[in-house]
Motif scaffolding. Structure first.
Motif, short mmCIF file in Angstrom:
data_model
loop_
_atom_site.label_atom_id
_atom_site.label_comp_id
_atom_site.label_asym_id
_atom_site.label_seq_id
_atom_site.Cartn_x
_atom_site.Cartn_y
_atom_site.Cartn_z
N HIS A 129 32.73 50.63 43.24
CA HIS A 129 31.62 49.70 43.42
C HIS A 129 31.33 49.74 42.43
O HIS A 129 30.96 48.13 42.03
CB HIS A 129 31.12 49.99 44.07
N SER A 139 29.93 40.18 43.35
CA SER A 139 29.38 38.91 44.52
C SER A 139 29.94 38.59 45.36
O SER A 139 30.13 37.98 45.72
CB SER A 139 28.42 38.42 43.68
N GLY A 144 32.25 42.46 48.73
CA GLY A 144 30.97 42.46 49.97
C GLY A 144 30.82 43.19 50.81
O GLY A 144 30.63 44.06 51.03
N VAL A 163 23.22 45.58 48.98
CA VAL A 163 24.97 44.32 48.33
C VAL A 163 24.74 42.98 49.13
O VAL A 163 25.59 41.94 48.66
CB VAL A 163 25.84 45.70 49.00
N LYS A 166 23.23 40.30 47.84
CA LYS A 166 23.73 39.76 46.24
C LYS A 166 24.23 38.70 46.55
O LYS A 166 25.06 37.95 45.74
CB LYS A 166 24.19 40.73 45.36
N ILE A 167 25.10 38.43 47.84
CA ILE A 167 26.67 37.70 48.08
C ILE A 167 25.64 37.19 48.86
O ILE A 167 24.60 36.69 49.56
CB ILE A 167 27.10 38.57 49.45
N ARG A 170 27.41 33.92 51.95
CA ARG A 170 28.41 34.70 53.83
C ARG A 170 29.28 34.21 54.48
O ARG A 170 28.65 32.72 55.12
CB ARG A 170 27.13 34.96 53.63
#
Length: 782
Positions: A129, A139, A144, A163, A166-167, A170
């Motif tokens: 990570h 990201s 992710g 996690v 922060k993405i 999606r």
């Protein structure tokens, strides 16, 4: 059969040939032709061949092929890392970074992170990570998704959420991974929260997988309305007929108690697969329809279908085991013959049922014989010991689990905290609290509630209150634990205040809530408040009082000396009074020395529960305290004739994390001489301060001096004396008594706290007593 005629020297031809290969022998023949035509170093061809080798599980072949390739590119590395999905993948990643000039991409990180699924791989996953963030893939959607899945595998739900947050871009797969991850970690509310967010976001269309992974969480929370809404969504979007969705709905309706709806859905499946059968069998079992469950199981066998471990787990009567010992043993025998017993989930379910049926030896034997002990199996055995009051065995097994390097989860922690609470093992409870912090389990409401309960029952009500105040969300069990804790410590007004706060918070009280606050009123002498709460229970909250609630009211009135009113309350009960109510009245007669009413209560008790020696002891003590020694001796004679045995009094003290247990007159301790010398010294100082031994309930046929000697060696006095010589001056002493503390020991402990300038905390069978400067927190009302 692959043609052996000489093909043209064209990589595309071999790529086409590899694509069409349907057996490992085809690949080996094609590989031979690739070598013959000098294409063994052509990366696209070798990569395709490697990929196909993994399809046929030819791992060693793929590895040898890779090692024979002089200059593998990143694409080939990624194929290998993905294909192995184990420690070999981690080794390949390490080689890629340290032994080549190649730079990992998002696929490399995603595949390597996915391969880090074993317990020993957790640190490596965290390292990956970090590397991914440094290389700019923190990201990335693909990376992710792998990280979210990784963190959930190690029960790091908070890290998975970070996690995910922060993405920004999606897809459905990522949302489904979050929903499924929370569900698998028993974070059912969070699973529904993420599902709700997915629907609100828009643009992301839920699919059949979404419904299939969220329905188990909906079922666990028994959110029938939401489940029906998901069912409507499935019909609208067009995946209602999906067998996985239907199976999830069968489980939902079963867990919500609507077994008829589950049965109809099962019939809607044209050709149910084994998973659907398993859901229906489990549904019948969980709703107490054991005969239907067994009948469907037999039907499944008649089809020639080979059942699996999930079938058996669904059949085992875990939810309603009582009365089904014979069925459990039959299932056990079937599992042994069919070889399914080796499955951890099956042996765990059987262990759970045997534990609940108090067949603890069978449970332990099954546990010991299990070839693979999963975390769930450890939890089942630890929980079994705890539920059966075998707390020392539970703690011992937990310590053995720690040595086996099995990482505990919130279920383990909750069980072991319950054992600590029962035993009063504060030092171990604090150690477990440290473990909770290390594992980031504080956000789990069940763990936090268990911590509150443990601290309250181990005498640290301040720590319990601090934890309670810090909790952002509380359920009814959390409120009950804190209210009960205040009651145990005699803080009746605080318990009532918190109960009122609970009502205003919108959390509905349960029967346990009322029992906890009534208990608190009883031990604080709050008669008027207790009567008001009992009245509101039925009239304002529409709760039908149980025997425990009636007994609590008798105790409230009796302790306050309102014995006739307590008797009137019993006689006016709308249900037949039992041993709990009459026992509470007899206990009050002992406190207030009412021999006439004690005879009335004891006569009823001897009819209802003639083998309970405790009632005979209470009656004998009532007579002794009233100096009616002839009657007291008569009661003791009945006990002898009936061969009834009194529970021996014992007291536990924990020093340097080591528990020490004392019994009355105990001289077996290695420091017995020093303990008795300290006791003699204390007695002299106490008498100088005005102490006189309370000998009313001692045997009548011995001299007064001998009576004093008898009460002077009670187990709690020996434990306190040991605490004084084994701990630092000025430090707090904590002891736990298995019975109600006697009048003399209560008086003596007040004097000891004064002459030694020590705080002494005593937990007896009823409550806590905090002694300081010659005063007890109970104000002599206990």
């Amino acid at each position: 059969m692959i043609s052996t005629c000489t093909p043209p020297r064209n990589p595309n031809f071999f790529l086409s040939l590899l694509k069409r290969a349907s057996a490992l022998c085809h690949l080996t023949q094609t590989h031979a032709q690739i070598i013959v035509h000098g294409l063994q170093n052509e990366l696209a061809t070798i990569t395709k061949l490697t990929h196909k080798l993994f399809d046929f599980h030819a791992m060693r072949y793929a590895q040898d092929l890779f090692l024979s390739t002089p200059k593998p590119d990143l694409f080939l590395f990624n194929v290998l890392i993905k294909g192995f999905s184990d420690h070999n993948s981690i080794s390949l990643y390490t080689h890629l970074r340290k032994g080549t000039q190649l730079k990992p991409d998002n696929f490399t990180y995603a595949f390597a992170i996915s391969a880090s699924s074993e317990p020993l791989d957790e640190k490596f996953g965290l390292l990956l990570h970090g590397h991914a963030i440094i290389d700019g893939y923190g990201s990335d959607l693909f990376v992710g998704s792998a990280l979210v899945d990784f963190y959930f595998k190690f029960s790091r739900a908070d890290s998975a959420q970070k996690v995910f947050d922060k993405i920004l871009m999606r897809d459905t797969v990522l949302w489904n991974t979050m929903i499924s991850g929370f569900m698998k970690n028993s974070c059912f509310e969070d699973s529904l929260r993420i599902f709700g967010d997915m629907i609100k976001v828009g643009g992301i269309r839920p699919d059949s997988t979404t419904a299939a992974v969220v329905l188990p969480a909906v079922a666990e929370l028994q959110e029938l309305r939401m489940g029906m809404e998901i069912q409507c969504l499935a019909v609208k979007v067009g995946f209602h007929s999906n067998v996985h969705v239907l199976t999830g709905l069968i489980s939902l309706y079963s867990k919500c108690g609507d077994i008829d709806a589950a049965r109809l859905l099962f019939r809607d499946i044209g050709r149910p697969d084994l998973v659907a059968f398993n859901a229906m069998i489990s549904g019948y079992t969980s709703n107490g329809e054991t005969e239907s469950s067994v009948r469907l199981f037999k039907e499944l066998l008649s089809y020639g279908e080979k059942v699996n471990s999930s079938t058996i787990v669904g059949l085992i009567p875990v939810f309603s085991p009582f009365g089904h010992l014979n069925l459990t043993q039959c299932i056990h025998g079937f599992c042994t013959k069919s070889g399914i017993l080796s499955h951890s989930s099956v042996s765990t379910a059987l262990t759970t049922v045997y534990s609940r049926l108090n067949e603890i030896k069978c449970a332990r034997q099954l546990f010991d014989e299990s070839p693979e002990k999963s975390l769930a199996s450890w939890n089942a055995m630890i929980s079994g010991y705890t539920q059966n009051g075998l707390t020392e065995e539970a703690i011992s097994l937990f310590q053995h689990m720690q040595m086996s390097e099995i990482s505990p989860n919130p279920v383990t922690v909750t069980s072991i905290l319950s054992a600590c609470a029962q035993l009063g093992a504060l030092s171990l409870g604090k150690w477990v609290h440290g473990l909770v912090k290390d594992k980031s389990f504080e956000s789990n409401i069940f763990v936090s509630t268990a911590l509150i309960d443990m601290y309250a029952k181990c005498g640290s009500i301040v720590e319990a209150q601090q934890l309670f105040d810090l909790m952002p969300e509380k359920n009814e069990v959390t409120w009950n634990a804190m209210i009960s804790g205040y009651g145990l410590h005699g803080q009746g007004q605080e318990a009532i205040r918190l109960f009122s706060e609970m009502l205003h918070s919108g959390v509905s009280p349960t029967g346990v809530s009322f029992l906890s606050v009534l208990y608190a009123c009883s031990h604080a002498g709050l008669v008027r408040e207790g009567e008001e709460i009992f009245h509101s229970m039925a009239h304002d909250h529409h709760f039908e009082p149980l025997s425990e609630h009636y007994a609590c009211m008798v105790d409230i009135l009796g302790r306050a000396g309102q014995l006739e009113k307590a008797l009137q309350f019993i006689n006016e009960m709308p249900v037949q009074p039992g041993s709990a109510e009459w026992g509470a009245l007899l206990g009050a007669c002992m406190i207030h020395k009412d021999t006439d009413l004690a005879r009335v209560a004891s006569d009823k008790l001897f009819e209802l529960d003639p083998e309970n020696v405790g009632y005979y002891v209470l009656l004998s003590n009532v007579y002794s305290s009233g100096r009616n020694y002839r009657q007291a001796a008569s009661v003791r004679q009945v006990v002898k004739m009936r061969n009834l045995t009194k529970t021996p009094g014992c007291t536990l003290i924990e020093v340097d994390e080591t528990p020490q247990v004392f019994t009355s007159g105990d001289r077996s301790h290695p420091q017995a001489a020093a303990i008795y010398a300290m006791l003699e010294k204390l007695t002299r100082k106490m008498k100088e301060a005005g102490y006189q031994a309370e000998t009313e309930t001692a045997l009548h046929d011995v001299e007064e001096e001998e009576k004093e000697l008898m009460v002077n060696v009670h187990s709690e006095k020996l434990a306190i004396a040991f605490g004084l010589i084994a701990t630092k001056p000025g430090s707090e002493i904590r002891i736990i008594k298995n019975l109600r503390v006697c009048l003399d020991c209560h008086t003596a402990t007040k004097f000891i706290s004064k002459v030694t300038e020590r705080v002494i905390v005593v937990r007896d069978a009823n409550r806590f007593h905090h002694f300081k400067d010659g005063v007890c927190s109970c104000a002599d009302y206990w």
